[in-house]
Design a protein around this motif. Structure first.
Motif, mmCIF file in Angstrom:
data_model
loop_
_atom_site.group_PDB
_atom_site.id
_atom_site.type_symbol
_atom_site.label_atom_id
_atom_site.label_comp_id
_atom_site.label_asym_id
_atom_site.label_seq_id
_atom_site.Cartn_x
_atom_site.Cartn_y
_atom_site.Cartn_z
ATOM 1 N N GLN A 155 0.836 -1.194 0.000
ATOM 2 C CA GLN A 155 0.000 0.000 0.000
ATOM 3 C C GLN A 155 0.871 1.244 0.000
ATOM 4 N N SER A 156 0.392 2.276 -0.688
ATOM 5 C CA SER A 156 1.154 3.526 -0.780
ATOM 6 C C SER A 156 1.273 4.204 0.583
ATOM 7 N N PHE A 157 0.320 3.971 1.491
ATOM 8 C CA PHE A 157 0.391 4.574 2.828
ATOM 9 C C PHE A 157 1.642 4.135 3.583
ATOM 10 N N ASP A 158 2.228 3.006 3.189
ATOM 11 C CA ASP A 158 3.466 2.550 3.825
ATOM 12 C C ASP A 158 4.688 3.254 3.261
ATOM 13 N N TYR A 159 4.497 4.041 2.212
ATOM 14 C CA TYR A 159 5.612 4.745 1.565
ATOM 15 C C TYR A 159 5.250 6.220 1.389
ATOM 16 N N PRO A 160 5.030 6.940 2.502
ATOM 17 C CA PRO A 160 4.643 8.351 2.406
ATOM 18 C C PRO A 160 5.745 9.186 1.788
ATOM 19 N N THR A 161 5.348 10.271 1.148
ATOM 20 C CA THR A 161 6.342 11.187 0.589
ATOM 21 C C THR A 161 6.397 12.441 1.460
ATOM 22 N N ASP A 162 5.674 13.497 1.096
ATOM 23 C CA ASP A 162 5.732 14.721 1.893
ATOM 24 C C ASP A 162 4.377 15.112 2.479
ATOM 25 N N MET A 168 -3.392 8.069 7.531
ATOM 26 C CA MET A 168 -1.994 7.664 7.388
ATOM 27 C C MET A 168 -1.307 7.688 8.746
ATOM 28 N N LYS A 169 -0.169 6.993 8.835
ATOM 29 C CA LYS A 169 0.536 6.869 10.102
ATOM 30 C C LYS A 169 1.926 7.494 10.028
ATOM 31 N N LEU A 170 2.325 8.130 11.138
ATOM 32 C CA LEU A 170 3.715 8.521 11.369
ATOM 33 C C LEU A 170 4.186 7.740 12.584
ATOM 34 N N GLY A 171 5.259 6.987 12.444
ATOM 35 C CA GLY A 171 5.722 6.184 13.568
ATOM 36 C C GLY A 171 6.490 4.977 13.090
ATOM 37 N N VAL A 172 6.309 3.855 13.786
ATOM 38 C CA VAL A 172 7.074 2.658 13.473
ATOM 39 C C VAL A 172 6.220 1.419 13.701
ATOM 40 N N SER A 173 6.418 0.424 12.835
ATOM 41 C CA SER A 173 5.809 -0.884 13.011
ATOM 42 C C SER A 173 6.868 -1.821 13.573
ATOM 43 N N HIS A 174 6.663 -2.312 14.790
ATOM 44 C CA HIS A 174 7.625 -3.243 15.388
ATOM 45 C C HIS A 174 7.544 -4.611 14.718
ATOM 46 N N ARG A 175 6.416 -4.900 14.103
ATOM 47 C CA ARG A 175 6.232 -6.195 13.461
ATOM 48 C C ARG A 175 7.035 -6.280 12.168
ATOM 49 N N THR A 176 7.023 -5.215 11.374
ATOM 50 C CA THR A 176 7.723 -5.230 10.083
ATOM 51 C C THR A 176 9.021 -4.425 10.096
ATOM 52 N N GLY A 177 9.200 -3.584 11.131
ATOM 53 C CA GLY A 177 10.364 -2.715 11.172
ATOM 54 C C GLY A 177 10.238 -1.490 10.291
ATOM 55 N N ARG A 178 9.063 -1.296 9.701
ATOM 56 C CA ARG A 178 8.861 -0.160 8.807
ATOM 57 C C ARG A 178 8.709 1.136 9.602
ATOM 58 N N ASN A 179 9.352 2.201 9.119
ATOM 59 C CA ASN A 179 9.230 3.522 9.717
ATOM 60 C C ASN A 179 8.410 4.415 8.792
ATOM 61 N N TRP A 180 7.378 5.040 9.349
ATOM 62 C CA TRP A 180 6.543 5.958 8.581
ATOM 63 C C TRP A 180 6.972 7.380 8.887
ATOM 64 N N SER A 181 7.453 8.097 7.887
ATOM 65 C CA SER A 181 7.994 9.433 8.070
ATOM 66 C C SER A 181 7.753 10.239 6.800
ATOM 67 N N LEU A 182 7.609 11.566 6.937
ATOM 68 C CA LEU A 182 7.498 12.443 5.781
ATOM 69 C C LEU A 182 8.866 13.033 5.456
ATOM 70 N N THR A 183 9.126 13.212 4.166
ATOM 71 C CA THR A 183 10.333 13.905 3.713
ATOM 72 C C THR A 183 9.921 14.939 2.683
ATOM 73 N N SER A 184 10.332 16.162 2.888
ATOM 74 C CA SER A 184 9.935 17.259 2.000
ATOM 75 C C SER A 184 10.482 17.075 0.595
ATOM 76 N N TRP A 185 9.884 17.791 -0.359
ATOM 77 C CA TRP A 185 10.457 17.865 -1.704
ATOM 78 C C TRP A 185 11.774 18.647 -1.630
ATOM 79 N N LEU A 186 12.613 18.454 -2.638
ATOM 80 C CA LEU A 186 13.898 19.158 -2.675
ATOM 81 C C LEU A 186 13.691 20.650 -2.901
ATOM 82 N N ALA A 187 12.734 21.000 -3.746
ATOM 83 C CA ALA A 187 12.429 22.398 -4.055
ATOM 84 C C ALA A 187 11.034 22.447 -4.652
ATOM 85 N N GLU A 188 10.544 23.630 -4.890
ATOM 86 C CA GLU A 188 9.243 23.775 -5.543
ATOM 87 C C GLU A 188 9.290 23.113 -6.923
#
Length: 325
Positions: A155-162, A168-188
């Motif tokens: 699912q795309s929710f597991d691969y957030p962009t910005d 959607m989730k921000l945090g961590v899944s202890h079961r899969t080790g996946r980290n949910w985090s946002l990362t900004s675009w480089l520029a406009e």
């Protein structure tokens, strides 16, 4: 009619793709569909639209750019900032992009002039589909022998962009080790990962914005459904319901919209997305900023009040003494 010629109606260069692509007959998905079937293709001139027409998925080019990306955006505002980008690290330099689930069950993007971009890969050859939901989540499911769909494989929710959408989730899944985090675009107009990240600090129950690893801003502790340094929801714009989950399997922050507020306009009860701007600011559509992180410069502490609420004080350079060389 179901021939390889369907891919090349708008782009002669796409002929090259077919030597690398689907070894079975393919058909272009209808723009009213919400699901990409195995054996279908999505080109630069076709789209997926969620069942209630809330979200659209397709290829897009940012303003003033010739590069193409696979993205998701709100259907009623095609000019708005995409809420998800599937190939932010590997832009396509022309409009030859084709999304498909191949005969091995992998969801891939092929294009003229570059390597295949893999969004989802599998070791099983079971039939699969990819559906765009009204939540903005794009999910891959297996198809059972009776034609029904099974559990979610990707699912795309597991691969957030910005952008953080409701649910959607921000945090961590202890079961899969996946980290949910946002990362900004480089520029406009440049979806490549930028300098800022937004994470959930489950230990202290707060949101953190970092610039290249350095803490710029924090939301303060989430307590009684409110953050210390995020203004309370204005019912004339939107009302947020914050969610904080801590369990053995996962720890995360999420939010939803309170849709029964009599003050909130109907159009704002369904559309929301916390976007981490390339300069660190957190915005939600055309509403007032959630956090003016762009005003944090390390000299104002988070208790300074006003627009500097939440800013972190950094260690400043040591000035030379006049008696030193």
């Amino acid at each position: 009619m179901l021939s390889t010629c369907l891919l090349v109606m708008n782009n002669k260069e796409s002929l090259v793709i077919f030597s690398l692509f689907l070894p079975f007959l393919a058909f272009v998905v209808a723009s009213s569909d919400d699901t990409l079937q195995q054996g279908a293709i999505l080109t630069s001139s076709s789209y997926l639209v969620s069942a209630k027409k809330v979200f659209t998925l397709g290829f897009f080019s940012p303003p003033y750019s010739k590069e193409n990306y696979l993205g998701i955006w709100y259907t009623n505002d095609s000019q708005s900032h995409p809420v998800w980008v599937g190939n932010r690290n590997t832009p396509i330099h022309n409009n030859s992009g084709v999304l498909a689930i191949d005969n091995t069950g992998n969801m891939i993007i092929t294009h003229n002039g570059g390597d295949t971009i893999e969004l989802y890969t599998t070791q099983t050859r079971d039939n699969k589909t990819a559906t765009l939901l009204d939540s903005g989540n794009f999910v891959v499911r297996e198809v059972n022998s009776n034609g029904t769909t099974g559990h979610v494989l990707w699912q795309s929710f597991d691969y957030p962009t910005d952008t953080l959408l409701p649910g959607m989730k921000l945090g961590v899944s202890h079961r899969t080790g996946r980290n949910w985090s946002l990362t900004s675009w480089l520029a406009e107009g440049v979806p490549a990962p930028g300098a800022f990240t937004l994470d959930w600090d489950s230990r202290r129950g707060r949101l953190i914005v970092r610039r290249r690893g350095v803490i710029y801003w924090t939301s303060g502790v989430l307590k009684d459904k409110a953050f210390e340094f995020i203004g309370k929801s204005d019912p004339r714009n939107v009302v947020y319901d914050y969610i904080n989950v801590t369990s053995e399997e996962e720890e995360y922050f999420s939010y939803s919209l309170i849709k029964d507020s009599r003050c909130t306009p109907e159009g704002r009860k369904a559309i929301s997305g916390w976007m981490l701007d390339y300069n660190g600011q957190i915005n939600d559509q055309d509403r007032p900023p959630i956090a003016r992180v762009d005003l944090c410069y390390g000299y104002k502490t988070r208790g300074s009040g006003g627009v500097y609420e939440g800013c972190e004080l950094w260690e400043q350079p040591t000035c030379r003494n006049s008696n030193r060389s």
